[in-house]
Scaffold this motif. Structure first.
Motif, mmCIF file in Angstrom:
data_model
loop_
_atom_site.group_PDB
_atom_site.id
_atom_site.type_symbol
_atom_site.label_atom_id
_atom_site.label_comp_id
_atom_site.label_asym_id
_atom_site.label_seq_id
_atom_site.Cartn_x
_atom_site.Cartn_y
_atom_site.Cartn_z
ATOM 1 N N ARG A 199 0.827 -1.209 0.000
ATOM 2 C CA ARG A 199 0.000 0.000 0.000
ATOM 3 C C ARG A 199 0.861 1.258 0.000
ATOM 4 O O ARG A 199 0.562 2.231 -0.701
ATOM 5 N N ARG A 200 1.921 1.231 0.784
ATOM 6 C CA ARG A 200 2.825 2.387 0.854
ATOM 7 C C ARG A 200 3.463 2.652 -0.509
ATOM 8 O O ARG A 200 3.532 3.797 -0.968
ATOM 9 N N LEU A 201 3.916 1.602 -1.151
ATOM 10 C CA LEU A 201 4.563 1.765 -2.454
ATOM 11 C C LEU A 201 3.568 2.212 -3.520
ATOM 12 O O LEU A 201 3.898 3.018 -4.396
ATOM 13 N N ALA A 202 2.347 1.683 -3.449
ATOM 14 C CA ALA A 202 1.334 2.048 -4.441
ATOM 15 C C ALA A 202 0.939 3.514 -4.332
ATOM 16 O O ALA A 202 0.515 4.127 -5.320
ATOM 17 N N GLN A 203 1.067 4.092 -3.152
ATOM 18 C CA GLN A 203 0.691 5.484 -2.929
ATOM 19 C C GLN A 203 1.874 6.442 -3.075
ATOM 20 O O GLN A 203 1.768 7.622 -2.735
ATOM 21 N N THR A 204 2.985 5.936 -3.588
ATOM 22 C CA THR A 204 4.164 6.771 -3.830
ATOM 23 C C THR A 204 4.457 6.784 -5.322
ATOM 24 O O THR A 204 4.597 5.727 -5.948
ATOM 25 N N GLY A 205 4.538 7.967 -5.894
ATOM 26 C CA GLY A 205 4.803 8.091 -7.322
ATOM 27 C C GLY A 205 6.232 8.524 -7.595
ATOM 28 O O GLY A 205 6.869 9.179 -6.768
ATOM 29 N N VAL A 206 6.729 8.147 -8.768
ATOM 30 C CA VAL A 206 8.068 8.546 -9.206
ATOM 31 C C VAL A 206 7.909 9.540 -10.346
ATOM 32 O O VAL A 206 7.244 9.243 -11.353
ATOM 33 N N VAL A 207 8.494 10.730 -10.181
ATOM 34 C CA VAL A 207 8.332 11.788 -11.179
ATOM 35 C C VAL A 207 9.680 12.434 -11.478
ATOM 36 O O VAL A 207 10.662 12.234 -10.758
ATOM 37 N N GLU A 208 9.699 13.219 -12.532
ATOM 38 C CA GLU A 208 10.863 14.045 -12.814
ATOM 39 C C GLU A 208 10.910 15.175 -11.797
ATOM 40 O O GLU A 208 9.866 15.692 -11.368
ATOM 41 N N ALA A 209 12.113 15.573 -11.422
ATOM 42 C CA ALA A 209 12.257 16.606 -10.398
ATOM 43 C C ALA A 209 11.532 17.895 -10.784
ATOM 44 O O ALA A 209 10.950 18.575 -9.928
ATOM 45 N N ALA A 210 11.532 18.215 -12.066
ATOM 46 C CA ALA A 210 10.904 19.464 -12.513
ATOM 47 C C ALA A 210 9.385 19.435 -12.373
ATOM 48 O O ALA A 210 8.737 20.495 -12.355
ATOM 49 N N ASP A 211 8.786 18.241 -12.264
ATOM 50 C CA ASP A 211 7.324 18.124 -12.190
ATOM 51 C C ASP A 211 6.812 17.966 -10.766
ATOM 52 O O ASP A 211 5.592 17.994 -10.537
ATOM 53 N N GLY A 212 7.709 17.787 -9.817
ATOM 54 C CA GLY A 212 7.284 17.472 -8.460
ATOM 55 C C GLY A 212 6.380 18.505 -7.823
ATOM 56 O O GLY A 212 5.298 18.170 -7.308
ATOM 57 N N ARG A 213 6.773 19.769 -7.849
ATOM 58 C CA ARG A 213 5.988 20.800 -7.172
ATOM 59 C C ARG A 213 4.609 20.960 -7.819
ATOM 60 O O ARG A 213 3.600 21.128 -7.125
ATOM 61 N N ARG A 214 4.549 20.885 -9.137
ATOM 62 C CA ARG A 214 3.257 21.033 -9.822
ATOM 63 C C ARG A 214 2.309 19.890 -9.469
ATOM 64 O O ARG A 214 1.119 20.111 -9.204
#
Length: 261
Positions: free
Chosen positions: A171-186
């Motif tokens: 559940r913890r892993l499913a609720q964690t996304g991997v994104v590009e650093a530039a997209d994180g704040r948005r």
């Protein structure tokens, strides 16, 4: 005439045979017969010399092949030794940090795709040190993915897609996304309660606004990277051993050819 021909020097057996022929020639009254015997003697001599030259060439070629087969074997053995040394060093490090624990951490049962070690370390942090054993004062309990769980923002892949871990972390892993650093704040503004985003270099954005920049990899991330590297070294050692065996066989063939030349 035959006895003083320049091609007759060197082979004792041929000299003896030619001496017999010379004696026979001396007893022949017919010059034509003498000429035929001389020509036969010269032909035998040339054949003998050609054989000697061919034998010398074969020896030289065999010696060159043997010499050429040694450097590849030395290089292959050196590469295998390098791999084995690195693997032993990593194994010692991993054993030193995991051995003797009464409650082994969940980290020991996790594998992650290469390049995502830092992201996983940022996402779970010290929680990776928590064991699964229910008898431990602090431990991971069962928490399976539920149908009503929120989904990550559109286009964001979950950390679960690159991590192999016990079901307690699903559940913890499913609720964690991997994104590009530039997209994180948005994308942070689109997170549901309990969700978080991480970048591959270790930055973190949580649903409640907490943000952490990429820093040095955590101890857990380094350990995961070491585990991945050790697995790679195991595969490299298999290939390097195969190369050594092939080089040894090539040298053995060259040495055999040298003995037979």
């Amino acid at each position: 005439i035959v006895a003083h021909h320049p091609l007759l020097a060197g082979d004792v057996g041929v000299d003896r045979e030619l001496s017999d022929i010379v004696a026979r020639i001396s007893g022949l009254p017919d010059p034509a017969e003498k000429r035929l015997l001389v020509e036969d003697a010269l032909a035998r001599l040339e054949e003998s010399e050609a054989g000697a030259i061919a034998a010398e060439q074969a020896v030289a070629e065999a010696r060159a092949a043997e010499s050429a087969a040694r450097p590849p074997l030395q290089d292959a053995r050196a590469e295998l030794a390098r791999i084995e040394t690195e693997a032993r060093t990593l194994a010692k490090i991993l054993n030193a940090t995991s051995g003797g624990d009464l409650f082994p951490s969940v980290l020991e049962q996790i594998s992650v795709e290469r390049g995502y070690e830092t992201a996983l370390g940022a996402a779970l942090g010290e929680d990776l040190d928590v064991p699964l054993d229910r008898s431990a004062p602090v431990h991971w309990g069962e928490s399976t993915v539920q149908p009503g769980d929120a989904v990550l923002p559109e286009g964001v892949k979950s950390l679960a897609s690159v991590v192999h871990a016990p079901s307690q972390l699903a559940r913890r892993l499913a609720q964690t996304g991997v994104v590009e650093a530039a997209d994180g704040r948005r994308l942070q503004a689109l997170l549901a309660p309990g969700q978080r985003l991480v970048s591959r270099d270790g930055a973190l954005w949580r649903w409640d606004g907490l943000t952490a920049g990429a820093d040095a990899p955590t101890a857990a991330a380094l350990r995961l990277a070491q585990k991945n590297r050790l697995a790679e070294l195991d595969a490299e050692a298999v290939q390097a051993t195969r190369v050594v065996r092939e080089a040894e066989e090539a040298l053995a063939r060259a040495e055999q050819a040298m003995r037979q030349a």
